[in-house]
Design a protein around this motif. Sequence first.
Motif, PDB file in Angstrom:
ATOM      1  N   LEU A   1      36.636  40.006  49.967  1.00 18.18           N
ATOM      2  CA  LEU A   1      35.859  39.223  49.008  1.00 18.18           C
ATOM      3  C   LEU A   1      34.479  38.917  49.583  1.00 18.18           C
ATOM      4  O   LEU A   1      33.469  39.031  48.881  1.00 18.18           O
ATOM      5  CB  LEU A   1      36.610  37.934  48.656  1.00 18.18           C
ATOM      6  CG  LEU A   1      36.142  37.155  47.439  1.00 18.18           C
ATOM      7  CD1 LEU A   1      36.210  38.003  46.174  1.00 18.18           C
ATOM      8  CD2 LEU A   1      36.980  35.895  47.269  1.00 18.18           C
TER       9      LEU A   1
ATOM     10  N   LEU B   1      30.523  34.328  42.673  1.00 21.37           N
ATOM     11  CA  LEU B   1      31.356  34.773  43.794  1.00 21.37           C
ATOM     12  C   LEU B   1      31.246  33.824  44.982  1.00 21.37           C
ATOM     13  O   LEU B   1      32.246  33.524  45.637  1.00 21.37           O
ATOM     14  CB  LEU B   1      30.965  36.188  44.230  1.00 21.37           C
ATOM     15  CG  LEU B   1      31.702  37.344  43.585  1.00 21.37           C
ATOM     16  CD1 LEU B   1      31.133  38.673  44.073  1.00 21.37           C
ATOM     17  CD2 LEU B   1      33.181  37.277  43.834  1.00 21.37           C
TER      18      LEU B   1
ATOM     19  N   VAL C   1      39.588  44.908  46.200  1.00 21.19           N
ATOM     20  CA  VAL C   1      39.949  43.499  46.328  1.00 21.19           C
ATOM     21  C   VAL C   1      41.063  43.160  45.337  1.00 21.19           C
ATOM     22  O   VAL C   1      42.034  42.473  45.674  1.00 21.19           O
ATOM     23  CB  VAL C   1      38.729  42.579  46.108  1.00 21.19           C
ATOM     24  CG1 VAL C   1      39.128  41.116  46.218  1.00 21.19           C
ATOM     25  CG2 VAL C   1      37.622  42.892  47.110  1.00 21.19           C
TER      26      VAL C   1
ATOM     27  N   THR D   1      40.623  33.789  40.693  1.00 19.83           N
ATOM     28  CA  THR D   1      39.808  34.773  41.413  1.00 19.83           C
ATOM     29  C   THR D   1      39.990  36.150  40.800  1.00 19.83           C
ATOM     30  O   THR D   1      39.030  36.886  40.586  1.00 19.83           O
ATOM     31  CB  THR D   1      40.174  34.799  42.912  1.00 19.83           C
ATOM     32  OG1 THR D   1      40.066  33.487  43.447  1.00 19.83           O
ATOM     33  CG2 THR D   1      39.284  35.751  43.683  1.00 19.83           C
TER      34      THR D   1
ATOM     35  N   LEU E   1      37.024  38.393  39.137  1.00 19.82           N
ATOM     36  CA  LEU E   1      36.720  39.746  39.608  1.00 19.82           C
ATOM     37  C   LEU E   1      36.898  40.777  38.505  1.00 19.82           C
ATOM     38  O   LEU E   1      36.103  41.705  38.373  1.00 19.82           O
ATOM     39  CB  LEU E   1      37.580  40.101  40.824  1.00 19.82           C
ATOM     40  CG  LEU E   1      37.339  39.270  42.081  1.00 19.82           C
ATOM     41  CD1 LEU E   1      38.337  39.639  43.173  1.00 19.82           C
ATOM     42  CD2 LEU E   1      35.914  39.440  42.573  1.00 19.82           C
TER      43      LEU E   1
END
Length: 153
Positions: A12, A56, A114, A124, A128
Amino acid sequence: METDSGNWKIRLDDLLCEVISSKEAYRELSLTEEILQKRQFFKEQAEQRQDFEQILSDEIIAVKEGGVFKRKKEGVCIFDDVAEKVNSKNLTAIEVDRLILQREQDLIKKYQEVLAYENIPDATNALLQSQAEDINDIAQKLILDLNLEENNF
Protein backbone atom coordinates in the motif's frame (compact mmCIF):
# COMPACT_ATOMS: atom_id res chain seq x y z
CA MET A 1 -1.39 -13.83 9.12
CA GLU A 2 0.64 -10.92 10.49
CA THR A 3 3.15 -11.41 7.68
CA ASP A 4 0.33 -11.01 5.17
CA SER A 5 -0.81 -7.87 6.99
CA GLY A 6 2.68 -6.45 6.93
CA ASN A 7 3.11 -7.25 3.25
CA TRP A 8 -0.06 -5.56 2.07
CA LYS A 9 0.74 -2.48 4.14
CA ILE A 10 4.16 -2.28 2.48
CA ARG A 11 2.49 -2.71 -0.92
CA LEU A 12 0.00 0.00 0.00
CA ASP A 13 2.91 2.34 0.77
CA ASP A 14 4.49 1.42 -2.58
CA LEU A 15 1.18 2.04 -4.33
CA LEU A 16 1.05 5.52 -2.79
CA CYS A 17 4.51 6.17 -4.21
CA GLU A 18 3.30 5.06 -7.64
CA VAL A 19 0.30 7.39 -7.42
CA ILE A 20 2.56 10.29 -6.42
CA SER A 21 4.89 9.51 -9.33
CA SER A 22 1.94 9.49 -11.76
CA LYS A 23 0.67 12.79 -10.32
CA GLU A 24 4.08 14.40 -10.76
CA ALA A 25 4.40 13.07 -14.31
CA TYR A 26 0.96 14.33 -15.29
CA ARG A 27 1.62 17.68 -13.64
CA GLU A 28 4.86 18.06 -15.61
CA LEU A 29 3.16 16.96 -18.82
CA SER A 30 0.38 19.49 -18.30
CA LEU A 31 3.02 22.21 -18.53
CA THR A 32 4.64 20.92 -21.72
CA GLU A 33 4.38 22.74 -24.98
CA GLU A 34 5.01 19.57 -26.96
CA ILE A 35 1.49 18.18 -27.14
CA LEU A 36 -0.97 21.00 -26.56
CA GLN A 37 -4.05 18.94 -27.45
CA LYS A 38 -3.32 16.64 -24.49
CA ARG A 39 -2.71 19.43 -21.96
CA GLN A 40 -6.23 19.36 -20.48
CA PHE A 41 -6.14 15.57 -20.14
CA PHE A 42 -2.80 15.78 -18.33
CA LYS A 43 -4.10 18.51 -16.03
CA GLU A 44 -7.21 16.49 -15.17
CA GLN A 45 -5.13 13.41 -14.43
CA ALA A 46 -2.75 15.37 -12.20
CA GLU A 47 -5.74 16.65 -10.22
CA GLN A 48 -7.26 13.18 -9.97
CA ARG A 49 -3.97 11.71 -8.76
CA GLN A 50 -3.69 14.50 -6.19
CA ASP A 51 -7.05 13.36 -4.85
CA PHE A 52 -5.95 9.71 -4.95
CA GLU A 53 -2.78 10.62 -3.07
CA GLN A 54 -4.69 12.35 -0.28
CA ILE A 55 -7.22 9.54 0.05
CA LEU A 56 -4.53 6.84 0.07
CA SER A 57 -2.42 8.79 2.56
CA ASP A 58 -5.38 9.09 4.91
CA GLU A 59 -6.15 5.39 4.52
CA ILE A 60 -2.57 4.38 5.26
CA ILE A 61 -2.60 6.47 8.42
CA ALA A 62 -5.87 4.78 9.44
CA VAL A 63 -4.73 1.20 8.79
CA LYS A 64 -1.39 1.82 10.46
CA GLU A 65 -3.26 3.44 13.33
CA GLY A 66 -1.40 6.71 13.07
CA GLY A 67 1.68 5.29 11.41
CA VAL A 68 3.64 7.16 8.81
CA PHE A 69 3.76 6.47 5.11
CA LYS A 70 6.50 6.85 2.57
CA ARG A 71 6.36 9.20 -0.34
CA LYS A 72 9.11 7.58 -2.39
CA LYS A 73 9.89 3.91 -2.72
CA GLU A 74 13.25 2.41 -3.40
CA GLY A 75 13.75 1.81 -7.08
CA VAL A 76 11.94 3.18 -10.08
CA CYS A 77 8.25 4.01 -10.24
CA ILE A 78 6.14 3.32 -13.31
CA PHE A 79 5.69 6.97 -14.28
CA ASP A 80 9.17 8.25 -13.33
CA ASP A 81 10.43 8.76 -16.89
CA VAL A 82 7.19 9.50 -18.77
CA ALA A 83 7.48 13.30 -18.89
CA GLU A 84 11.14 13.07 -19.85
CA LYS A 85 10.35 10.67 -22.71
CA VAL A 86 7.54 12.87 -24.01
CA ASN A 87 9.61 16.04 -23.81
CA SER A 88 12.88 14.67 -25.17
CA LYS A 89 11.77 12.38 -27.96
CA ASN A 90 9.18 14.54 -29.77
CA LEU A 91 6.59 11.79 -29.58
CA THR A 92 3.43 12.00 -31.65
CA ALA A 93 0.03 12.12 -29.94
CA ILE A 94 -0.45 8.43 -30.77
CA GLU A 95 2.93 7.51 -29.27
CA VAL A 96 2.11 9.51 -26.14
CA ASP A 97 -1.24 7.74 -25.82
CA ARG A 98 0.47 4.35 -26.18
CA LEU A 99 3.05 5.25 -23.54
CA ILE A 100 0.45 6.57 -21.10
CA LEU A 101 -1.83 3.58 -21.76
CA GLN A 102 0.97 1.13 -20.96
CA ARG A 103 1.84 2.96 -17.75
CA GLU A 104 -1.82 3.16 -16.70
CA GLN A 105 -2.19 -0.59 -17.27
CA ASP A 106 0.95 -1.19 -15.21
CA LEU A 107 -0.48 0.98 -12.43
CA ILE A 108 -3.71 -1.04 -12.48
CA LYS A 109 -1.59 -4.16 -11.94
CA LYS A 110 -0.07 -2.52 -8.85
CA TYR A 111 -3.56 -1.98 -7.48
CA GLN A 112 -4.43 -5.61 -8.25
CA GLU A 113 -1.32 -6.80 -6.40
CA VAL A 114 -2.49 -5.05 -3.23
CA LEU A 115 -6.08 -6.20 -3.71
CA ALA A 116 -4.91 -9.82 -3.97
CA TYR A 117 -4.10 -9.88 -0.25
CA GLU A 118 -6.85 -11.49 1.83
CA ASN A 119 -6.56 -9.48 5.05
CA ILE A 120 -7.23 -6.02 3.65
CA PRO A 121 -9.98 -4.18 5.56
CA ASP A 122 -13.22 -3.80 3.62
CA ALA A 123 -12.94 0.01 3.53
CA THR A 124 -9.41 -0.17 2.11
CA ASN A 125 -10.49 -2.76 -0.42
CA ALA A 126 -13.42 -0.61 -1.57
CA LEU A 127 -11.19 2.46 -1.83
CA LEU A 128 -8.59 0.61 -3.91
CA GLN A 129 -11.27 -0.95 -6.11
CA SER A 130 -12.76 2.47 -6.79
CA GLN A 131 -9.42 4.05 -7.71
CA ALA A 132 -8.47 1.06 -9.88
CA GLU A 133 -11.79 1.34 -11.70
CA ASP A 134 -11.21 5.06 -12.31
CA ILE A 135 -7.78 4.32 -13.75
CA ASN A 136 -9.24 1.51 -15.85
CA ASP A 137 -11.79 4.00 -17.24
CA ILE A 138 -8.88 6.22 -18.28
CA ALA A 139 -7.16 3.25 -19.93
CA GLN A 140 -10.35 2.39 -21.82
CA LYS A 141 -10.69 5.97 -23.01
CA LEU A 142 -7.07 5.90 -24.19
CA ILE A 143 -7.72 2.67 -26.08
CA LEU A 144 -10.73 4.27 -27.78
CA ASP A 145 -8.73 7.42 -28.60
CA LEU A 146 -5.90 5.31 -30.01
CA ASN A 147 -8.28 3.35 -32.21
CA LEU A 148 -9.79 6.58 -33.51
CA GLU A 149 -6.41 8.24 -34.07
CA GLU A 150 -4.85 5.22 -35.74
CA ASN A 151 -7.82 4.78 -38.05
CA ASN A 152 -7.97 8.54 -38.77
CA PHE A 153 -11.59 8.95 -37.68
